[in-house]
Design a protein around this motif. Structure first.
Motif, PDB file in Angstrom:
ATOM      1  N   ALA A  22      63.722 141.037  65.615  1.00 41.33           N
ATOM      2  CA  ALA A  22      64.613 141.714  64.658  1.00 41.33           C
ATOM      3  C   ALA A  22      64.510 143.213  64.174  1.00 41.33           C
ATOM      4  O   ALA A  22      65.554 143.977  63.908  1.00 41.33           O
ATOM      5  N   SER A  23      63.216 143.450  64.143  1.00 41.35           N
ATOM      6  CA  SER A  23      62.961 144.889  63.794  1.00 41.35           C
ATOM      7  C   SER A  23      63.474 145.936  64.843  1.00 41.35           C
ATOM      8  O   SER A  23      63.893 147.083  64.134  1.00 41.35           O
ATOM      9  N   LEU A  24      63.262 145.649  65.951  1.00 40.57           N
ATOM     10  CA  LEU A  24      64.018 146.585  66.772  1.00 40.57           C
ATOM     11  C   LEU A  24      65.678 146.609  67.037  1.00 40.57           C
ATOM     12  O   LEU A  24      66.053 147.818  67.096  1.00 40.57           O
ATOM     13  N   LEU A  25      65.967 145.502  66.701  1.00 38.48           N
ATOM     14  CA  LEU A  25      67.528 145.494  66.287  1.00 38.48           C
ATOM     15  C   LEU A  25      68.008 146.241  65.338  1.00 38.48           C
ATOM     16  O   LEU A  25      69.020 147.063  65.312  1.00 38.48           O
ATOM     17  N   ARG A  26      67.295 146.148  64.184  1.00 38.79           N
ATOM     18  CA  ARG A  26      67.629 146.996  62.896  1.00 38.79           C
ATOM     19  C   ARG A  26      67.337 148.396  63.225  1.00 38.79           C
ATOM     20  O   ARG A  26      68.181 149.171  62.645  1.00 38.79           O
ATOM     21  N   LEU A  27      66.142 148.678  63.882  1.00 38.26           N
ATOM     22  CA  LEU A  27      65.963 150.285  64.262  1.00 38.26           C
ATOM     23  C   LEU A  27      67.081 150.870  64.900  1.00 38.26           C
ATOM     24  O   LEU A  27      67.564 152.030  64.653  1.00 38.26           O
ATOM     25  N   HIS A  28      67.464 150.076  66.133  1.00 44.28           N
ATOM     26  CA  HIS A  28      68.795 150.518  66.857  1.00 44.28           C
ATOM     27  C   HIS A  28      69.708 150.753  65.977  1.00 44.28           C
ATOM     28  O   HIS A  28      70.596 151.903  66.218  1.00 44.28           O
ATOM     29  N   PHE A  29      70.354 149.706  65.102  1.00 46.84           N
ATOM     30  CA  PHE A  29      71.375 149.870  64.307  1.00 46.84           C
ATOM     31  C   PHE A  29      71.389 151.059  63.528  1.00 46.84           C
ATOM     32  O   PHE A  29      72.259 151.948  63.318  1.00 46.84           O
ATOM     33  N   CYS A  32      71.571 154.588  65.484  1.00 47.75           N
ATOM     34  CA  CYS A  32      72.620 154.767  65.772  1.00 47.75           C
ATOM     35  C   CYS A  32      73.843 155.254  65.004  1.00 47.75           C
ATOM     36  O   CYS A  32      74.432 156.276  65.134  1.00 47.75           O
ATOM     37  N   PHE A  33      73.657 154.780  63.682  1.00 44.94           N
ATOM     38  CA  PHE A  33      74.564 155.099  62.685  1.00 44.94           C
ATOM     39  C   PHE A  33      74.209 156.258  61.815  1.00 44.94           C
ATOM     40  O   PHE A  33      75.058 156.769  61.401  1.00 44.94           O
ATOM     41  N   VAL A  34      72.806 156.438  61.710  1.00 43.69           N
ATOM     42  CA  VAL A  34      72.465 157.635  60.826  1.00 43.69           C
ATOM     43  C   VAL A  34      71.498 158.456  61.551  1.00 43.69           C
ATOM     44  O   VAL A  34      71.045 159.627  60.968  1.00 43.69           O
ATOM     45  N   MET A  35      71.115 158.303  62.970  1.00 41.03           N
ATOM     46  CA  MET A  35      70.061 159.235  63.559  1.00 41.03           C
ATOM     47  C   MET A  35      68.968 159.494  62.376  1.00 41.03           C
ATOM     48  O   MET A  35      68.258 160.376  62.601  1.00 41.03           O
ATOM     49  N   ALA A  36      68.581 158.327  62.071  1.00 41.46           N
ATOM     50  CA  ALA A  36      67.114 158.285  61.324  1.00 41.46           C
ATOM     51  C   ALA A  36      67.298 159.429  60.078  1.00 41.46           C
ATOM     52  O   ALA A  36      66.235 159.570  59.438  1.00 41.46           O
ATOM     53  N   SER A  37      68.335 159.768  59.920  1.00 38.26           N
ATOM     54  CA  SER A  37      68.679 160.899  58.547  1.00 38.26           C
ATOM     55  C   SER A  37      68.603 160.039  57.381  1.00 38.26           C
ATOM     56  O   SER A  37      69.460 159.287  57.187  1.00 38.26           O
ATOM     57  N   PHE A  38      67.795 160.705  56.236  1.00 38.06           N
ATOM     58  CA  PHE A  38      68.012 160.174  55.006  1.00 38.06           C
ATOM     59  C   PHE A  38      69.298 159.967  54.306  1.00 38.06           C
ATOM     60  O   PHE A  38      69.752 159.136  53.745  1.00 38.06           O
ATOM     61  N   ASP A  39      69.930 161.190  54.447  1.00 42.33           N
ATOM     62  CA  ASP A  39      71.142 161.705  53.835  1.00 42.33           C
ATOM     63  C   ASP A  39      72.228 160.538  54.403  1.00 42.33           C
ATOM     64  O   ASP A  39      72.941 159.950  53.777  1.00 42.33           O
ATOM     65  N   GLY A  40      72.203 160.297  55.747  1.00 42.16           N
ATOM     66  CA  GLY A  40      72.876 159.431  56.477  1.00 42.16           C
ATOM     67  C   GLY A  40      72.956 157.873  56.048  1.00 42.16           C
ATOM     68  O   GLY A  40      73.793 157.241  56.036  1.00 42.16           O
ATOM     69  N   ALA A  41      71.636 157.728  55.905  1.00 44.28           N
ATOM     70  CA  ALA A  41      71.291 156.424  55.517  1.00 44.28           C
ATOM     71  C   ALA A  41      71.919 156.100  54.403  1.00 44.28           C
ATOM     72  O   ALA A  41      72.449 154.946  54.032  1.00 44.28           O
ATOM     73  N   ASN A  42      71.840 156.737  53.165  1.00 40.31           N
ATOM     74  CA  ASN A  42      72.420 156.669  51.900  1.00 40.31           C
ATOM     75  C   ASN A  42      74.059 156.659  52.021  1.00 40.31           C
ATOM     76  O   ASN A  42      74.692 155.944  51.260  1.00 40.31           O
ATOM     77  N   GLN A  43      74.652 157.308  52.915  1.00 46.36           N
ATOM     78  CA  GLN A  43      76.183 157.425  53.079  1.00 46.36           C
ATOM     79  C   GLN A  43      76.728 156.123  54.111  1.00 46.36           C
ATOM     80  O   GLN A  43      77.719 155.728  53.815  1.00 46.36           O
ATOM     81  N   HIS A  76      72.048 139.048  62.410  1.00 48.35           N
ATOM     82  CA  HIS A  76      71.419 138.496  61.382  1.00 48.35           C
ATOM     83  C   HIS A  76      71.134 136.794  61.818  1.00 48.35           C
ATOM     84  O   HIS A  76      70.715 136.272  60.768  1.00 48.35           O
ATOM     85  N   THR A  77      71.284 136.688  62.903  1.00 47.83           N
ATOM     86  CA  THR A  77      70.654 135.427  63.193  1.00 47.83           C
ATOM     87  C   THR A  77      68.930 135.220  63.504  1.00 47.83           C
ATOM     88  O   THR A  77      68.492 134.212  63.663  1.00 47.83           O
TER      89      THR A  77
END
Length: 214
Positions: A22-29, A32-43, A76-77
């Motif tokens: 589950a942790s690796l799935l979350r990391l991948h998501f 991909c969505f924010v390139m591990a960017s703090f500002d991107g994560a908030n947006q 989320h299973t």
């Protein structure tokens, strides 16, 4: 032999600690969505109480459609969520809702969650996203949300706020056909993995995934 090496090490890591999947799935998501960017994560990362409209918008910004949204939500299973992520929805039920038999199953589920997560405090207590098979990747997530037993508000809105019925049809399809869900999930994972791909010297392989290399 890169793929074989990665596969072997992932299988070993998950065997040693099932929650790692589950942790690796979350990391991948997140990557991909924010390139591990703090500002991107908030947006761009949807909040656990996001509305369906917000979820659709977040995924659309990444070039993903509602089919991807539903399939990828099935991750989320597995895994767990902090109390602070689901406290609001389990303590907001009306008195009228709790007195009807048709809500009995959900009321029992909610009482279990309340025993884990009180109205205040215990923010870091964890509850499984899927109480039925928390360490197994299957289609129980979709069965859960059809019964109103999704842990997060952003899970349940897939059914509760789908006024057109298109998303609900997909949820029903995956709840009744696990192999269909697996195939759709794999396809959507590939689509998500193609978001903002970096080439050559455009990016870096981090020594610590929490920080940009120094």
């Amino acid at each position: 032999m890169a793929e074989q090496i990665v596969r072997y090490n992932l299988q070993y890591a998950v065997l040693k600690n099932p929650r790692m999947a589950a942790s690796l799935l979350r990391l991948h998501f997140h990557d991909c969505f924010v390139m591990a960017s703090f500002d991107g994560a908030n947006q761009f990362i949807p909040a656990p109480n996001s509305s369906l409209e917000t979820l659709i918008s977040n995924f659309k910004q990444q070039g993903l459609d509602i089919g991807d949204l539903v399939a990828l939500s099935g991750s989320h299973t597995m895994g767990k969520a902090k109390c602070s992520s689901f406290r609001q929805q389990i303590h907001d039920a009306s008195a009228e809702e709790e007195q009807y038999d048709k809500y009995e199953r959900y009321t029992t589920f909610r009482r279990i969650l309340r025993s884990i997560c009180p109205r205040s405090g215990k923010d870091n207590r964890l509850a499984p996203l899927d109480f039925q098979t928390p360490a197994r990747f299957d289609n129980n997530y979709f069965i859960n949300i059809l019964e109103g037993r999704g842990l997060l508000g952003s899970d349940n809105v897939l059914v509760e706020e789908d006024h057109e019925g298109e998303i609900r049809k997909l949820v029903w399809a995956y709840a009744s056909n696990q192999e269909l869900f697996f195939a759709s999930f794999a396809n959507s994972m590939l689509r998500m993995g193609n978001i903002n791909v970096l080439y050559g010297n455009e990016g870096e392989i981090r020594r610590n995934c929490r920080f940009v290399n120094t």
